[in-house]
Design an enzyme around this catalytic site. Structure first.
Site, PDB file in Angstrom:
ATOM      1  N   SER A 166      17.601  20.848  22.202  1.00 18.86           N
ATOM      2  CA  SER A 166      17.287  19.692  23.066  1.00 18.86           C
ATOM      3  C   SER A 166      16.801  20.130  24.440  1.00 18.86           C
ATOM      4  O   SER A 166      15.862  19.538  24.995  1.00 18.86           O
ATOM      5  CB  SER A 166      18.494  18.757  23.189  1.00 18.86           C
ATOM      6  OG  SER A 166      19.658  19.457  23.565  1.00 18.86           O
TER       7      SER A 166
ATOM      8  N   HIS B 290      22.206  20.571  15.160  1.00 28.01           N
ATOM      9  CA  HIS B 290      22.388  20.459  16.622  1.00 28.01           C
ATOM     10  C   HIS B 290      23.292  19.249  16.893  1.00 28.01           C
ATOM     11  O   HIS B 290      24.431  19.227  16.464  1.00 28.01           O
ATOM     12  CB  HIS B 290      20.996  20.383  17.267  1.00 28.01           C
ATOM     13  CG  HIS B 290      20.967  20.486  18.761  1.00 28.01           C
ATOM     14  ND1 HIS B 290      21.957  21.081  19.497  1.00 28.01           N
ATOM     15  CD2 HIS B 290      20.039  20.060  19.673  1.00 28.01           C
ATOM     16  CE1 HIS B 290      21.653  21.022  20.793  1.00 28.01           C
ATOM     17  NE2 HIS B 290      20.492  20.393  20.918  1.00 28.01           N
TER      18      HIS B 290
ATOM     19  N   HIS C  74      27.980  28.974  15.918  1.00 27.37           N
ATOM     20  CA  HIS C  74      27.103  28.780  17.070  1.00 27.37           C
ATOM     21  C   HIS C  74      26.086  29.911  17.123  1.00 27.37           C
ATOM     22  O   HIS C  74      26.403  31.045  16.741  1.00 27.37           O
ATOM     23  CB  HIS C  74      27.899  28.730  18.385  1.00 27.37           C
ATOM     24  CG  HIS C  74      27.139  28.068  19.484  1.00 27.37           C
ATOM     25  ND1 HIS C  74      26.276  28.767  20.299  1.00 27.37           N
ATOM     26  CD2 HIS C  74      27.061  26.779  19.875  1.00 27.37           C
ATOM     27  CE1 HIS C  74      25.731  27.917  21.153  1.00 27.37           C
ATOM     28  NE2 HIS C  74      26.185  26.708  20.918  1.00 27.37           N
TER      29      HIS C  74
ATOM     30  N   ARG D 271      34.356  23.767  25.476  1.00 25.96           N
ATOM     31  CA  ARG D 271      34.185  22.302  25.414  1.00 25.96           C
ATOM     32  C   ARG D 271      35.107  21.721  24.333  1.00 25.96           C
ATOM     33  O   ARG D 271      35.580  20.597  24.444  1.00 25.96           O
ATOM     34  CB  ARG D 271      32.720  21.946  25.141  1.00 25.96           C
ATOM     35  CG  ARG D 271      31.761  22.487  26.200  1.00 25.96           C
ATOM     36  CD  ARG D 271      30.313  22.282  25.818  1.00 25.96           C
ATOM     37  NE  ARG D 271      29.960  23.007  24.603  1.00 25.96           N
ATOM     38  CZ  ARG D 271      28.783  22.929  23.997  1.00 25.96           C
ATOM     39  NH1 ARG D 271      27.838  22.138  24.492  1.00 25.96           N
ATOM     40  NH2 ARG D 271      28.528  23.620  22.900  1.00 25.96           N
TER      41      ARG D 271
ATOM     42  N   ASP E 208      31.267  19.982  18.849  1.00 21.60           N
ATOM     43  CA  ASP E 208      31.240  18.814  17.964  1.00 21.60           C
ATOM     44  C   ASP E 208      32.465  18.708  17.061  1.00 21.60           C
ATOM     45  O   ASP E 208      32.675  17.677  16.430  1.00 21.60           O
ATOM     46  CB  ASP E 208      29.969  18.865  17.106  1.00 21.60           C
ATOM     47  CG  ASP E 208      28.728  18.797  17.974  1.00 21.60           C
ATOM     48  OD1 ASP E 208      28.662  17.899  18.823  1.00 21.60           O
ATOM     49  OD2 ASP E 208      27.841  19.656  17.822  1.00 21.60           O
TER      50      ASP E 208
HETATM   51  N1  AMX Z   1      29.417  26.768   7.726  1.00 20.77           N
HETATM   52  C1  AMX Z   1      28.814  27.455   6.707  1.00 20.77           C
HETATM   53  N2  AMX Z   1      27.878  28.389   6.898  1.00 20.77           N
HETATM   54  C2  AMX Z   1      27.568  28.713   8.166  1.00 20.77           C
HETATM   55  C3  AMX Z   1      28.180  28.106   9.275  1.00 20.77           C
HETATM   56  C4  AMX Z   1      29.123  27.077   9.009  1.00 20.77           C
HETATM   57  N3  AMX Z   1      29.719  26.393   9.989  1.00 20.77           N
HETATM   58  N4  AMX Z   1      27.669  28.636  10.401  1.00 20.77           N
HETATM   59  C5  AMX Z   1      26.770  29.571  10.008  1.00 20.77           C
HETATM   60  N5  AMX Z   1      26.702  29.605   8.660  1.00 20.77           N
HETATM   61  C6  AMX Z   1      25.817  30.420   7.827  1.00 20.77           C
HETATM   62  C7  AMX Z   1      24.362  30.112   8.153  1.00 20.77           C
HETATM   63  O1  AMX Z   1      23.938  28.921   7.472  1.00 20.77           O
HETATM   64  C8  AMX Z   1      23.677  31.370   7.691  1.00 20.77           C
HETATM   65  O2  AMX Z   1      23.595  31.333   6.286  1.00 20.77           O
HETATM   66  P1  AMX Z   1      22.302  31.918   5.496  1.00 20.77           P
HETATM   67  O3  AMX Z   1      22.230  33.365   5.888  1.00 20.77           O
HETATM   68  O4  AMX Z   1      22.661  31.688   4.075  1.00 20.77           O
HETATM   69  O5  AMX Z   1      21.133  31.128   5.956  1.00 20.77           O
HETATM   70  C9  AMX Z   1      24.690  32.447   8.079  1.00 20.77           C
HETATM   71  O6  AMX Z   1      25.967  31.790   8.161  1.00 20.77           O
HETATM   72  C10 AMX Z   1      24.394  33.142   9.384  1.00 20.77           C
HETATM   73  O7  AMX Z   1      24.286  32.146  10.389  1.00 20.77           O
HETATM   74  P2  AMX Z   1      24.688  32.446  11.906  1.00 20.77           P
HETATM   75  O8  AMX Z   1      23.789  33.528  12.396  1.00 20.77           O
HETATM   76  O9  AMX Z   1      26.149  32.659  12.010  1.00 20.77           O
HETATM   77  O10 AMX Z   1      24.375  31.050  12.615  1.00 20.77           O
HETATM   78  P3  AMX Z   1      22.984  30.522  13.205  1.00 20.77           P
HETATM   79  O11 AMX Z   1      22.831  31.063  14.565  1.00 20.77           O
HETATM   80  O12 AMX Z   1      21.870  30.742  12.241  1.00 20.77           O
HETATM   81  O13 AMX Z   1      23.265  28.955  13.238  1.00 20.77           O
HETATM   82  C11 AMX Z   1      24.521  26.992  13.659  1.00 20.77           C
HETATM   83  C12 AMX Z   1      24.107  28.375  14.193  1.00 20.77           C
HETATM   84  C13 AMX Z   1      25.283  26.243  14.733  1.00 20.77           C
HETATM   85  C14 AMX Z   1      23.267  26.201  13.291  1.00 20.77           C
HETATM   86  C15 AMX Z   1      25.423  27.209  12.402  1.00 20.77           C
HETATM   87  O14 AMX Z   1      26.591  27.892  12.783  1.00 20.77           O
HETATM   88  C16 AMX Z   1      25.767  25.923  11.695  1.00 20.77           C
HETATM   89  O15 AMX Z   1      24.982  25.456  10.851  1.00 20.77           O
HETATM   90  N6  AMX Z   1      26.969  25.296  12.022  1.00 20.77           N
HETATM   91  C17 AMX Z   1      27.344  24.021  11.453  1.00 20.77           C
HETATM   92  C18 AMX Z   1      26.574  22.891  12.146  1.00 20.77           C
HETATM   93  C19 AMX Z   1      27.058  22.682  13.566  1.00 20.77           C
HETATM   94  O16 AMX Z   1      28.241  22.583  13.836  1.00 20.77           O
HETATM   95  N7  AMX Z   1      26.112  22.522  14.498  1.00 20.77           N
HETATM   96  C20 AMX Z   1      26.410  22.216  15.899  1.00 20.77           C
HETATM   97  C21 AMX Z   1      26.180  23.377  16.840  1.00 20.77           C
HETATM   98  C22 AMX Z   1      26.445  22.978  18.280  1.00 20.77           C
HETATM   99  C23 AMX Z   1      25.427  22.001  18.751  1.00 20.77           C
HETATM  100  O17 AMX Z   1      24.272  22.337  18.902  1.00 20.77           O
HETATM  101  N8  AMX Z   1      25.796  20.769  18.977  1.00 20.77           N
END
Ligand code: AMX
Length: 439
Positions: free
Chosen positions: A241, A271, A318, A327, A373
């Site tokens: 964002s 996000h 994250h 937070r 979140d």
């Molecule tokens: N549950 C399951 N799998 C997860 C995970 C979770 N909470 N967090 C990361 N992973 C997985 C990824 O999908 C990725 O899998 P892949 O290799 O098969 O594609 C692997 O772990 C490596 O990912 P990462 O390097 O640890 O995370 P990232 O930097 O690529 O992504 C984020 C970060 C937040 C998108 C991810 O942790 C996620 O999808 N979390 C759940 C959604 C969430 O809570 N989002 C909110 C974030 C805060 C915000 O912006 N409001």
């Protein structure tokens, strides 16, 4: 508009000169190397942006102008009888780098109250959507509809000097922030409360008035809104964002157009939409197990099932953070004080006890800890705001404070249009072949 604007300009002029000196003396200094993996994997860890309002440390969490969340809760001015910081104060801090006085905060509250009138055509645009449309879709469309009010767009069309950009961006940002609670509350009341709208109360602070227009007059909920709108405001510049708002703004699209881009990004489930997803995930868990107080063993199994189904556990992980998000901790402290026995709050705490070890054991998730979140929905639900598809709109209202303060800085510092270099895979293959050491 008064002294806050003048103060901002004075500070920005000093900083602008400092940046000129910095670039003149150290412009060739390297701040990092970029690997092919980073280019392919979401530019993670590449230093490539300046965002003055806040800085994220992967272990410590966010600092706004050097202040951590506990420090902000302590030092920012409060509402009469309240304990949580007023988001007006955080906006002032992000904009000027100085801790505001009570008077500064009251000045901003009054300015936003004065500018909060939303023109009718914006409501007409909202009304033209089916009630079933997602609140974030209605919110983005309404912000875009407000663009007819842009002083920056008008001034640019008439012809202004580059030196004046910041002035109009500042004015638009203040007006936009002032109007967001009314728009958000309108969407809420339209969608969930039969269109029975509540007129603003100009005597209340920005958060309390928002709570009032949503239809929640409980003092605890007002306090929650003050905390919520403070802690969601900013998370340095690289998140979707903030980055989208900054990027679109760099084309000199006005603050309304730029902020809409930020909000369409916030609406993504990885996000800002994660807050909606968390509460849905918890409610499904409670429903499937037939109890609103599942045991830690039951929760652990549910997390494993979620992962086995190829889904993410929402609220965990994250891109930058590597520890529990402060937070999350701030909301946990709030819950301990206001609603420690709430069943959903307790489930959130139990998830926190078991999820990190399970996520860590996958060996691929870089951050097994909760983000912002993971907790917010349980608090909102406790006070009766149960419509989870509205939660991201609340996040958006707060996020405006950080990304629009940053946009003021972008224009005051005269940052150019953003245009990083991209490559093709063919280019990457040739580059690697050329640079491979000869055996
Ligand atoms: N549950 C399951 N799998 C997860 C995970 C979770 N909470 N967090 C990361 N992973 C997985 C990824 O999908 C990725 O899998 P892949 O290799 O098969 O594609 C692997 O772990 C490596 O990912 P990462 O390097 O640890 O995370 P990232 O930097 O690529 O992504 C984020 C970060 C937040 C998108 C991810 O942790 C996620 O999808 N979390 C759940 C959604 C969430 O809570 N989002 C909110 C974030 C805060 C915000 O912006 N409001």
């Amino acid at each position: 508009m008064g002294y806050v604007k003048d103060r901002f300009k004075e500070i920005a002029d000093i900083q602008s000169q400092e940046i000129k000196n910095l670039i003149a003396q150290h412009g060739e200094t390297k701040v990092g190397d970029v690997t092919l993996a980073q280019v392919y994997q979401g530019m993670r860890g590449i230093t490539g942006l300046v965002t003055e309002t806040s800085l994220l440390d992967s272990n410590e969490g966010i600092r706004f102008r050097g202040f951590s969340i506990p420090e902000l809760r302590d030092r920012l001015p409060k509402a009469e009888g309240g304990n949580e910081p007023l988001p007006e104060g955080l906006f002032y801090l992000m904009l000027t780098g100085q801790v505001p006085t009570q008077e500064d905060v009251e000045h901003i509250s009054a300015t936003w109250a004065r500018r909060s009138h939303v023109p009718n055509h914006v409501f007409d645009v909202i009304e033209s959507f089916p009630v079933s449309s997602h609140p974030m879709t209605q919110f983005c469309a309404a912000i875009l509809a407000l663009q007819t009010e842009s002083k920056f767009a008008k001034a640019y069309e008439e012809g202004i000097s580059k030196k004046q950009y910041w002035d109009f961006v500042y004015e638009d940002s203040m007006t936009l922030i002032a109007r967001l609670p009314r728009i958000a509350a309108y969407i809420y009341r339209r969608k969930y409360k039969n269109g029975e709208h509540i007129q603003p109360d100009g005597m209340l602070d920005w958060s309390a008035n928002f709570a009032h227009m949503l239809g929640f007059n409980d003092d605890g909920f007002k306090e929650l809104m003050r905390l919520y709108l403070t802690i969601h405001a900013d998370h340095e510049g690289g998140n979707v964002s903030a980055h989208a708002t900054h990027l679109v703004g760099s084309a000199l699209s006005d603050p309304y157009l730029s902020f809409t881009a930020g909000m369409t990004g916030l609406a993504g489930p990885l996000h800002g939409l994660a807050n909606q997803e968390v509460i849905r995930w918890i409610e499904e868990l409670q429903k499937e197990l037939g109890t609103d107080r599942p045991t830690k063993e039951q929760i652990a199994q549910y997390i494993k099932d979620t992962l086995a189904a190829g889904k993410v556990v929402p609220g965990y992980g994250h891109a930058v953070l590597r520890k529990t998000d402060p937070r999350f901790t701030a909301q946990m402290e709030f819950a301990k004080k206001h609603c420690p026995d709430d069943a959903t709050v307790q489930t959130v705490w139990n998830v926190y006890e078991v999820a990190p070890a399970i996520l860590e054991s996958t060996g691929k998730i870089k951050n097994p800890w909760p983000n912002v979140d993971a907790h917010s929905g349980s608090l909102l639900k406790h006070y009766g705001l149960v419509e989870e598809d509205f939660y991201t709109v609340l996040f958006g209202v707060s996020r405006a404070l950080g990304v629009l303060a940053s946009l003021c800085w972008d224009r005051a510092l005269g940052f150019p249009i953003e245009r990083p270099k991209s490559i093709t895979t063919e280019w990457a293959k040739q580059f690697v072949a050329k640079n491979e050491p000869v055996a």
